[in-house]
Design an enzyme around this catalytic site. Structure first.
Site, PDB file in Angstrom:
ATOM      1  CD  GLU A   1      21.662   9.451  20.636  1.00 48.89           C
ATOM      2  OE1 GLU A   1      21.134  10.473  21.010  1.00 48.89           O
ATOM      3  OE2 GLU A   1      21.885   9.099  19.555  1.00 48.89           O
TER       4      GLU A   1
ATOM      5  NE  ARG B   1      16.373  14.529  22.606  1.00 49.97           N
ATOM      6  CZ  ARG B   1      16.453  14.550  21.141  1.00 49.97           C
ATOM      7  NH1 ARG B   1      15.386  14.340  20.693  1.00 49.97           N
ATOM      8  NH2 ARG B   1      17.410  14.585  20.568  1.00 49.97           N
TER       9      ARG B   1
ATOM     10  CB  THR C   1      19.558  14.086  25.108  1.00 52.26           C
ATOM     11  OG1 THR C   1      19.097  13.517  23.971  1.00 52.26           O
ATOM     12  CG2 THR C   1      19.241  15.656  25.316  1.00 52.26           C
TER      13      THR C   1
ATOM     14  CE  LYS D   1      23.682  14.249  18.511  1.00 54.40           C
ATOM     15  NZ  LYS D   1      23.012  14.128  19.534  1.00 54.40           N
TER      16      LYS D   1
END
Length: 217
Positions: free
Chosen positions: A50, A54, A78, A138
């Site tokens: 993943e 960011r 994100t 998640k």
């Protein structure tokens, strides 16, 4: 254990949870780090990554890994807006991870057709995702939201849901999460320590991946 080479690209969130005991949550500062980092994880037996959005390098890193490390299941993390959904899909991402699941973002993610690990931290959020036929999701931020004990409690009323807890997961507590029947894998950043990545110490990353891949579940 199924080898990375034998793992088919997942088509659903539930299949994502089966690829590896740990999904590495990776922050890339320099796009040139992305491919050797992914290759080190793959050599260690972790066939999923993943790459978060960011940093400014995140999107280009996803594109590079997706194009140059074909054995890796490459995801975008994100993801917080519909525009990002479209951008990472164009970059070649194979799955999406969101920290939460507001309506507009959830709609765009579902419409993309990519497997989605949508973030949820409360029973209402989890039940809402289940209404959209998302049976795997998640759990974030895991430790701050009640951790192992919370997921134990969730399994009573929602035994059909499965989770990838992320947020505060370390080598010290990963096994506790993986022992839960409603946890398929965990997400963690400890596989790619910032100092190791900055130094290009891919042997260390490979060893951490090897240890993570061997975690029982």
């Amino acid at each position: 254990m199924t080898s990375v080479a034998e793992t088919n690209h997942p088509r659903t969130a539930a299949e994502l949870l089966a690829v590896s005991p740990v999904i590495p949550v990776v922050v890339v500062d320099d796009v040139e780090q992305a491919v050797p980092l992914a290759q080190a994880l793959l050599r260690g037996g972790v066939g999923i990554i993943e790459v978060t959005l960011r940093t400014p390098a995140g999107l280009a890193a996803i594109e590079r890994v997706a194009a140059e490390v074909p054995g890796m299941v490459t995801g975008a993390g994100t993801v917080t807006s519909p525009a990002q959904v479209h951008a990472v899909q164009r970059a070649g991402a194979q799955f999406l991870v969101t920290p939460g699941s507001p309506a507009g973002l959830l709609s765009a993610a579902l419409n993309s057709g990519m497997p989605l690990l949508a973030g949820a931290a409360t029973l209402t959020e989890m039940m809402t995702l289940a209404e959209h036929d998302l049976g795997a999701m998640k759990f974030f931020p895991a430790e701050a939201s009640g951790g192992v004990e919370f997921l134990k409690a969730v399994s009573g009323p929602l035994p059909h849901l499965r989770f990838c807890p992320t947020g505060g997961i370390t080598t010290a507590n990963a096994a506790d999460y993986l022992a839960l029947p409603n946890v398929g894998c965990v997400g963690g950043s400890w596989l790619t320590p910032k100092d190791a990545v900055a130094a290009g110490d891919w042997g260390r990353v490979e060893q951490l991946a090897r240890e993570a891949a061997a975690l029982p579940r």
